[in-house]
Design a protein around this motif. Structure first.
Motif, PDB file in Angstrom:
ATOM      1  N   ILE A   1      46.397  38.198  36.555  1.00  0.00           N
ATOM      2  CA  ILE A   1      45.194  38.703  37.516  1.00  0.00           C
ATOM      3  C   ILE A   1      43.787  37.933  37.032  1.00  0.00           C
ATOM      4  CG2 ILE A   1      43.904  40.794  38.254  1.00  0.00           C
ATOM      5  CD1 ILE A   1      46.301  39.995  39.979  1.00  0.00           C
ATOM      6  N   ASN A   2      43.860  38.249  35.635  1.00  0.00           N
ATOM      7  CA  ASN A   2      42.187  37.523  35.153  1.00  0.00           C
ATOM      8  C   ASN A   2      42.388  35.934  35.700  1.00  0.00           C
ATOM      9  OD1 ASN A   2      40.112  37.405  33.299  1.00  0.00           O
ATOM     10  ND2 ASN A   2      41.248  35.903  32.463  1.00  0.00           N
TER      11      ASN A   2
ATOM     12  N   ASP B   1      33.829  45.289  41.565  1.00  0.00           N
ATOM     13  CA  ASP B   1      34.157  46.256  42.650  1.00  0.00           C
ATOM     14  C   ASP B   1      34.433  45.295  43.946  1.00  0.00           C
ATOM     15  OD1 ASP B   1      33.694  48.489  41.308  1.00  0.00           O
ATOM     16  OD2 ASP B   1      31.213  48.622  41.821  1.00  0.00           O
ATOM     17  N   ALA B   2      33.879  44.111  44.064  1.00  0.00           N
ATOM     18  CA  ALA B   2      34.311  43.453  45.343  1.00  0.00           C
ATOM     19  C   ALA B   2      35.765  43.037  45.064  1.00  0.00           C
ATOM     20  CB  ALA B   2      33.458  42.224  45.343  1.00  0.00           C
ATOM     21  N   PHE B   3      36.019  42.277  43.956  1.00  0.00           N
ATOM     22  CA  PHE B   3      37.560  42.127  43.392  1.00  0.00           C
ATOM     23  C   PHE B   3      38.478  43.277  43.765  1.00  0.00           C
ATOM     24  CE2 PHE B   3      40.733  40.909  39.953  1.00  0.00           C
ATOM     25  CZ  PHE B   3      41.060  39.938  40.827  1.00  0.00           C
ATOM     26  N   LYS B   4      38.113  44.277  43.514  1.00  0.00           N
ATOM     27  CA  LYS B   4      38.927  45.534  43.523  1.00  0.00           C
ATOM     28  C   LYS B   4      38.897  45.658  45.275  1.00  0.00           C
ATOM     29  CE  LYS B   4      38.937  50.573  42.875  1.00  0.00           C
ATOM     30  NZ  LYS B   4      38.110  51.725  42.183  1.00  0.00           N
ATOM     31  N   GLY B   5      37.927  45.508  45.873  1.00  0.00           N
ATOM     32  CA  GLY B   5      38.019  45.673  47.312  1.00  0.00           C
ATOM     33  C   GLY B   5      39.025  44.823  47.981  1.00  0.00           C
ATOM     34  N   LEU B   6      38.802  43.446  47.709  1.00  0.00           N
ATOM     35  CA  LEU B   6      39.370  42.580  48.149  1.00  0.00           C
ATOM     36  C   LEU B   6      41.078  42.835  47.927  1.00  0.00           C
ATOM     37  CD1 LEU B   6      39.281  39.720  49.253  1.00  0.00           C
ATOM     38  CD2 LEU B   6      39.802  38.593  46.885  1.00  0.00           C
ATOM     39  N   GLY B   7      41.480  43.266  46.728  1.00  0.00           N
ATOM     40  CA  GLY B   7      42.744  43.518  46.641  1.00  0.00           C
ATOM     41  C   GLY B   7      43.351  44.660  47.366  1.00  0.00           C
ATOM     42  N   GLN B   8      42.638  45.438  47.783  1.00  0.00           N
ATOM     43  CA  GLN B   8      42.997  46.560  48.864  1.00  0.00           C
ATOM     44  C   GLN B   8      43.299  45.862  50.156  1.00  0.00           C
ATOM     45  OE1 GLN B   8      43.540  49.831  47.751  1.00  0.00           O
ATOM     46  NE2 GLN B   8      44.468  49.689  50.181  1.00  0.00           N
ATOM     47  N   LEU B   9      42.425  44.803  50.449  1.00  0.00           N
ATOM     48  CA  LEU B   9      42.365  44.255  51.743  1.00  0.00           C
ATOM     49  C   LEU B   9      43.823  43.353  51.854  1.00  0.00           C
ATOM     50  CD1 LEU B   9      39.134  42.872  52.780  1.00  0.00           C
ATOM     51  CD2 LEU B   9      40.211  44.552  53.761  1.00  0.00           C
ATOM     52  N   TYR B  10      44.366  43.080  50.735  1.00  0.00           N
ATOM     53  CA  TYR B  10      45.629  42.446  50.679  1.00  0.00           C
ATOM     54  C   TYR B  10      46.622  43.253  51.203  1.00  0.00           C
ATOM     55  CZ  TYR B  10      43.545  38.656  47.488  1.00  0.00           C
ATOM     56  OH  TYR B  10      42.706  37.800  46.891  1.00  0.00           O
TER      57      TYR B  10
ATOM     58  N   MET C   1      44.564  44.199  40.451  1.00  0.00           N
ATOM     59  CA  MET C   1      43.449  43.975  40.798  1.00  0.00           C
ATOM     60  C   MET C   1      42.468  45.092  40.288  1.00  0.00           C
ATOM     61  SD  MET C   1      43.745  41.129  43.831  1.00  0.00           S
ATOM     62  CE  MET C   1      42.070  40.933  44.216  1.00  0.00           C
ATOM     63  N   LYS C   2      42.709  46.248  40.997  1.00  0.00           N
ATOM     64  CA  LYS C   2      42.351  47.711  40.776  1.00  0.00           C
ATOM     65  C   LYS C   2      42.176  47.910  39.146  1.00  0.00           C
ATOM     66  CE  LYS C   2      42.331  52.323  41.998  1.00  0.00           C
ATOM     67  NZ  LYS C   2      43.022  53.678  42.566  1.00  0.00           N
ATOM     68  N   ILE C   3      43.317  47.847  38.607  1.00  0.00           N
ATOM     69  CA  ILE C   3      43.243  48.020  37.080  1.00  0.00           C
ATOM     70  C   ILE C   3      42.362  47.088  36.452  1.00  0.00           C
ATOM     71  CG2 ILE C   3      44.841  47.996  34.955  1.00  0.00           C
ATOM     72  CD1 ILE C   3      46.960  49.055  36.908  1.00  0.00           C
ATOM     73  N   TYR C   4      42.387  45.828  36.546  1.00  0.00           N
ATOM     74  CA  TYR C   4      41.649  44.856  36.068  1.00  0.00           C
ATOM     75  C   TYR C   4      40.093  45.156  36.108  1.00  0.00           C
ATOM     76  CZ  TYR C   4      39.465  40.385  34.921  1.00  0.00           C
ATOM     77  OH  TYR C   4      38.891  39.312  34.523  1.00  0.00           O
TER      78      TYR C   4
END
Length: 249
Positions: free
Chosen positions: A189-190, A207-216, A241-244
């Protein structure tokens, strides 16, 4: 200063259950969770909640709200400006509807003449231009960013970028049945985080990376594209992505 979920619910006037639901769907995650399992909300969380409730008041679905406020291009000041315009539009329409009710009351008492057109003054079923602008600014943009970045590159660069992307997807697909918290998953994920920030033309905050993961998971366009490399990969990437994001804050 941090607030417990009950304090936030009382402050805002919504239920604890609603806040739990927002947390569950990834719309509003409290900044901290105590060892006893209590949610603690920060001032930043309250600002985000205010944005959520403004959008909700303007009839945006929760899914769209999450997509917009998770967008890397989301701008709070711009959002407040748009929300103000939309509320002024709504107030004007409500005032016209109230006036129509008053006229109708007088008409039915025989105190006033009223045309058929006047009976429907204030009803408006057209698209709200400000709502469309909000969707355009912070909705589909995050979905279209990768496509635009690819199209702006040369043919050879597009090919190289596509190969790197596919390689990362395939690597993560091999790990999708393992824990998203494992060292291997987090290394993968990194690599994905670095790839996005290098090749998409946009810097993703954690935070945006986490949000993008949710969109997946929330957006079927993402899910279908990602899951072609392995069923369930989109969900695995969302979790990893959330954990990262939370570990690297």
């Amino acid at each position: 200063m941090k607030w417990m979920v009950k304090e936030v619910a009382e402050l805002v006037g919504i239920s604890v259950r609603t806040l739990h639901h927002y947390d569950k769907i990834g719309l509003l995650t409290p900044d901290e969770m105590t060892e006893s399992g209590y949610r603690l909300y920060s001032a930043e969380n309250l600002d985000t909640l205010q944005q959520i409730l403004f959008f909700k008041e303007l009839d945006f679905p929760l899914k769209e709200i999450k997509e917009m406020i998770s967008s890397p291009s989301f701008d709070r000041q711009e959002a407040l400006k748009l929300q103000r315009h939309m509320l002024l539009q709504r107030r004007e329409r409500i005032d016209r509807l109230i006036a129509t009710i008053d006229k109708t009351t007088k008409f039915e008492k025989g105190e006033k003449q009223m045309s058929n057109k006047e009976k429907f003054d204030g009803f408006d079923f057209s698209h709200n231009s400000y709502k469309e602008e909000a969707r355009r600014k912070w909705g589909d943009e995050i979905v279209d960013q990768s496509t635009a970045a690819i199209e702006n590159k040369s043919t050879s660069e597009q090919h190289e970028m596509g190969e790197k992307m596919t390689a990362i997807y395939k690597k993560l697909a091999l790990l999708k049945d393992t824990s998203p918290e494992s060292v291997e998953a987090q290394v993968g994920i990194n690599e994905w985080y670095d790839f996005l920030n290098k090749h998409t033309g946009h810097h993703y905050s954690l935070d945006a990376f986490k949000g993008l993961g949710q969109l997946y998971v929330d957006d079927e366009r993402f899910t279908q594209n990602i899951d072609q490399f392995g069923n369930g990969l989109a969900t695995f990437m969302r979790d990893a992505m959330k954990i990262y994001a939370e570990k690297n804050k």
